[in-house]
Design a protein around this motif. Structure first.
Motif, PDB file in Angstrom:
ATOM      1  N   THR A  85       6.489   8.949  -9.660  1.00 30.54           N
ATOM      2  CA  THR A  85       6.727   9.070 -10.958  1.00 30.54           C
ATOM      3  C   THR A  85       5.060   8.721 -12.160  1.00 30.54           C
ATOM      4  N   PHE A  86       4.404   8.006 -12.219  1.00 30.33           N
ATOM      5  CA  PHE A  86       3.975   8.463 -12.332  1.00 30.33           C
ATOM      6  C   PHE A  86       2.585   9.617 -12.482  1.00 30.33           C
ATOM      7  N   PHE A  87       1.949   9.888 -11.541  1.00 26.06           N
ATOM      8  CA  PHE A  87       1.300  10.797 -11.229  1.00 26.06           C
ATOM      9  C   PHE A  87       2.154  12.116 -11.863  1.00 26.06           C
ATOM     10  N   GLN A  88       3.782  12.213 -12.104  1.00 24.88           N
ATOM     11  CA  GLN A  88       4.135  12.812 -11.937  1.00 24.88           C
ATOM     12  C   GLN A  88       4.199  13.606 -13.315  1.00 24.88           C
ATOM     13  N   ILE A 135      -7.774  12.563 -10.553  1.00 23.15           N
ATOM     14  CA  ILE A 135      -8.643  11.025 -11.214  1.00 23.15           C
ATOM     15  C   ILE A 135      -6.674   9.468 -10.733  1.00 23.15           C
ATOM     16  N   VAL A 136      -5.977   9.928 -11.405  1.00 23.82           N
ATOM     17  CA  VAL A 136      -4.677   9.549 -11.579  1.00 23.82           C
ATOM     18  C   VAL A 136      -4.877   8.942  -9.855  1.00 23.82           C
ATOM     19  N   ILE A 137      -4.829  10.061  -9.223  1.00 19.97           N
ATOM     20  CA  ILE A 137      -4.773  10.209  -7.695  1.00 19.97           C
ATOM     21  C   ILE A 137      -5.408   8.773  -6.636  1.00 19.97           C
ATOM     22  N   TYR A 138      -6.428   8.925  -7.012  1.00 15.35           N
ATOM     23  CA  TYR A 138      -7.261   7.697  -6.530  1.00 15.35           C
ATOM     24  C   TYR A 138      -7.334   6.345  -7.066  1.00 15.35           C
ATOM     25  N   LEU A 139      -6.861   6.101  -7.869  1.00 14.66           N
ATOM     26  CA  LEU A 139      -6.723   4.657  -9.231  1.00 14.66           C
ATOM     27  C   LEU A 139      -5.407   4.175  -7.925  1.00 14.66           C
ATOM     28  N   SER A 140      -4.651   4.900  -7.679  1.00 14.22           N
ATOM     29  CA  SER A 140      -3.930   4.748  -7.005  1.00 14.22           C
ATOM     30  C   SER A 140      -3.717   3.468  -5.589  1.00 14.22           C
ATOM     31  N   TYR A 141      -5.375   3.934  -5.158  1.00 16.24           N
ATOM     32  CA  TYR A 141      -5.731   3.242  -4.079  1.00 16.24           C
ATOM     33  C   TYR A 141      -5.896   1.469  -4.553  1.00 16.24           C
ATOM     34  N   VAL A 195       1.061  -1.201  -0.061  1.00 19.64           N
ATOM     35  CA  VAL A 195       0.065   0.018   0.391  1.00 19.64           C
ATOM     36  C   VAL A 195       0.967   1.683  -0.374  1.00 19.64           C
ATOM     37  N   CYS A 196       1.238   0.766   0.891  1.00 21.55           N
ATOM     38  CA  CYS A 196       2.389   1.787   1.565  1.00 21.55           C
ATOM     39  C   CYS A 196       3.294   2.844  -0.142  1.00 21.55           C
ATOM     40  N   VAL A 197       4.330   1.697  -0.142  1.00 18.82           N
ATOM     41  CA  VAL A 197       5.246   2.518  -0.889  1.00 18.82           C
ATOM     42  C   VAL A 197       4.920   2.096  -2.284  1.00 18.82           C
ATOM     43  N   PHE A 198       4.003   1.235  -2.317  1.00 20.12           N
ATOM     44  CA  PHE A 198       3.323   1.264  -4.289  1.00 20.12           C
ATOM     45  C   PHE A 198       2.749   2.941  -3.955  1.00 20.12           C
ATOM     46  N   ARG A 199       1.689   3.297  -3.293  1.00 16.58           N
ATOM     47  CA  ARG A 199       1.485   4.572  -3.886  1.00 16.58           C
ATOM     48  C   ARG A 199       2.237   6.115  -3.494  1.00 16.58           C
ATOM     49  N   LEU A 200       3.494   5.278  -3.278  1.00 12.58           N
ATOM     50  CA  LEU A 200       4.245   7.008  -2.978  1.00 12.58           C
ATOM     51  C   LEU A 200       5.328   6.671  -4.524  1.00 12.58           C
TER      52      LEU A 200
END
Length: 446
Positions: free
Chosen positions: A407-410, A418-424, A397-402
């Motif tokens: 990376t991807f979000f940048q 929506i890209v932030i929310y897809l990490s969940y 959860v934590c490492v993956f979301r960070l």
């Protein structure tokens, strides 16, 4: 309130007893959320969107700062349930007195940390200037009364260890009604804005703490609390810490990733912050409904481990999983269908409602995965393995979301809410699979 409630989780039909344990816990959490929602609604309606954003944006930071000690309350529940299932009365008495004194120490430490460091952390979270001062004031008042919250959490954890989830429900109802009435008085009549909401919360938590202590003092069994016998027993303390610190550290890392996510959301401005806050509040109603069965898995597994009934643990795990899938999917679809109407309760702004719906579409369609992940982790914890779920959750959860956010979000074309929310949902799937592998390995050893 004076009637002792117990559930023997080591014998008889599982589903009926799991429902008897979990439903009051769910109703307790839903009541708490309703009263918390009242905070948000009163602030949003009568103090404006900045005040709404200020109160709503503090949740991830509050969780970050208190999760270590919340983990100790989980440790208290596991240790007490284990001794209750094993019928070890002396150890159970020591657990009660160690836990309640530990709750006071935990609260004092949290007050010190919360009052001193909330403003600098809010700045690191990129809280907008128009929100910063209000959020800081809310948090300082909130943490000024955090000791009462800790006392209630540890006390209710002890009651849950023997299957008593009914009296904590009564406590929350009484305290919640008072919280709501004080909200209306402080915010609408006295115009205290976020300070009024925070003060109402602190007063209601103090009432909860007093009531749970009175219940424990009046108990006639091994859960009886004798104030003059409050003492930290190192053997019990070590067991609580062994379970609680990993659970708390997992919560800290989980909340840390949420703080980073909140910081990313903050960068999109007050409208998205307010919409995200309102949507998160709605999510809480679904999460707590699933979490009631997750907490049931924790306590049932712990009692049955104490009674050395391994086959029964297997049944508990999968009954809780299927219960979570059913309740998670059902509630998520209802909330999604009524999303705009529900978000409209929190705010009059159409822009804030649409910002909240963006999160709702991603989370509500996949939220049952989060419940399955948590229940599997709690089952493993109830089976006496507290470190393994921590490692899995930190990386899954934590490492993956960070990594996702940095990376991807940048990438410019993916720098979207929506890209932030897809990490969940992606992290929930990976983590559940890893927990399932660990669970099967533990079963083989047992």
């Amino acid at each position: 309130m004076s009637k002792t409630v117990q559930i023997n989780m080591t014998e008889g039909p599982i589903l009926g007893k799991l429902l008897k344990f979990s439903l009051p816990l769910i109703f307790s959490s839903l009541l708490q959320l309703l009263f918390n929602a009242a905070d948000i609604v009163v602030v949003g309606r009568f103090a404006g969107d900045n005040a709404l954003a200020a109160v709503g944006s503090t949740g991830s930071l509050i969780n970050l700062l208190i999760n270590l000690f919340q983990g100790l309350s989980i440790g208290t529940n596991v240790v007490a349930a284990h001794y209750f299932g094993a019928n070890k009365r002396d150890e159970l008495k020591d657990t009660v007195h160690t836990a309640m004194l530990l709750s006071v120490y935990s609260g004092i430490i949290m007050t010190f940390v919360g009052v001193l460091f909330t403003t600098p952390i809010l700045r690191l979270m990129q809280a907008p200037e128009e929100v910063l001062s209000l959020a800081s004031l809310y948090l300082k008042i909130y943490f000024g009364g955090i000791t009462a919250t800790m006392i209630y959490n540890f006390g209710s954890a002890l009651l849950r260890a023997k299957g008593d989830t009914q009296r904590p429900l009564y406590i929350l109802f009484m305290a919640g009604v008072i919280n709501l009435l004080l909200n209306l008085l402080f915010v609408i009549v006295l115009k205290m804005d976020v300070a009024g909401v925070a003060l109402a919360t602190v007063i209601s938590q103090c009432i909860s703490a007093v009531l749970v202590v009175v219940i424990l003092i009046k108990e006639k069994d091994e859960f009886h609390l004798e104030l003059k016998e409050l003492k930290i027993k190192m053997r019990i303390f070590t067991q609580i810490v062994k379970i609680g610190i990993p659970a708390g550290f997992q919560g800290i890392m989980f909340s840390f990733s949420n703080v980073i996510i909140q910081s990313s959301i903050n960068s999109f401005g007050p409208v998205l912050i307010a919409g995200n806050s309102a949507a998160c509040n709605l999510e809480g109603f679904i999460y707590t409904s699933m979490n009631g069965f997750s907490q049931g898995a924790l306590t049932f597994c712990s009692q049955n481990l104490g009674a050395n009934k391994i086959d029964r643990i297997k049944k508990v795990v999968w009954i809780s999983q299927f219960s979570i899938i059913i309740i998670g999917l059902s509630l998520s679809m209802i909330f999604l269908a009524l999303g705009r109407q529900l978000l409209g309760i929190y705010t009059k702004s159409p822009e804030v409602v649409e910002a909240g719906m963006l999160r709702c579409w991603v989370i509500f369609t996949t939220y049952y995965l989060c419940g399955m992940m948590d229940s599997m982790a709690n089952s493993i914890r109830g089976m006496g393995h507290s470190f393994m779920p921590v490692i899995v959750t930190i990386f899954g959860v934590c490492v993956f979301r960070l990594i996702w956010l940095f990376t991807f979000f940048q990438i410019p074309q993916f720098h979207l809410p929506i890209v932030i929310y897809l990490s969940y949902p992606i992290s929930w799937i990976f983590t559940f699979i890893a927990h399932l592998i660990c669970y099967n390995k533990i079963l083989k050893k047992l």
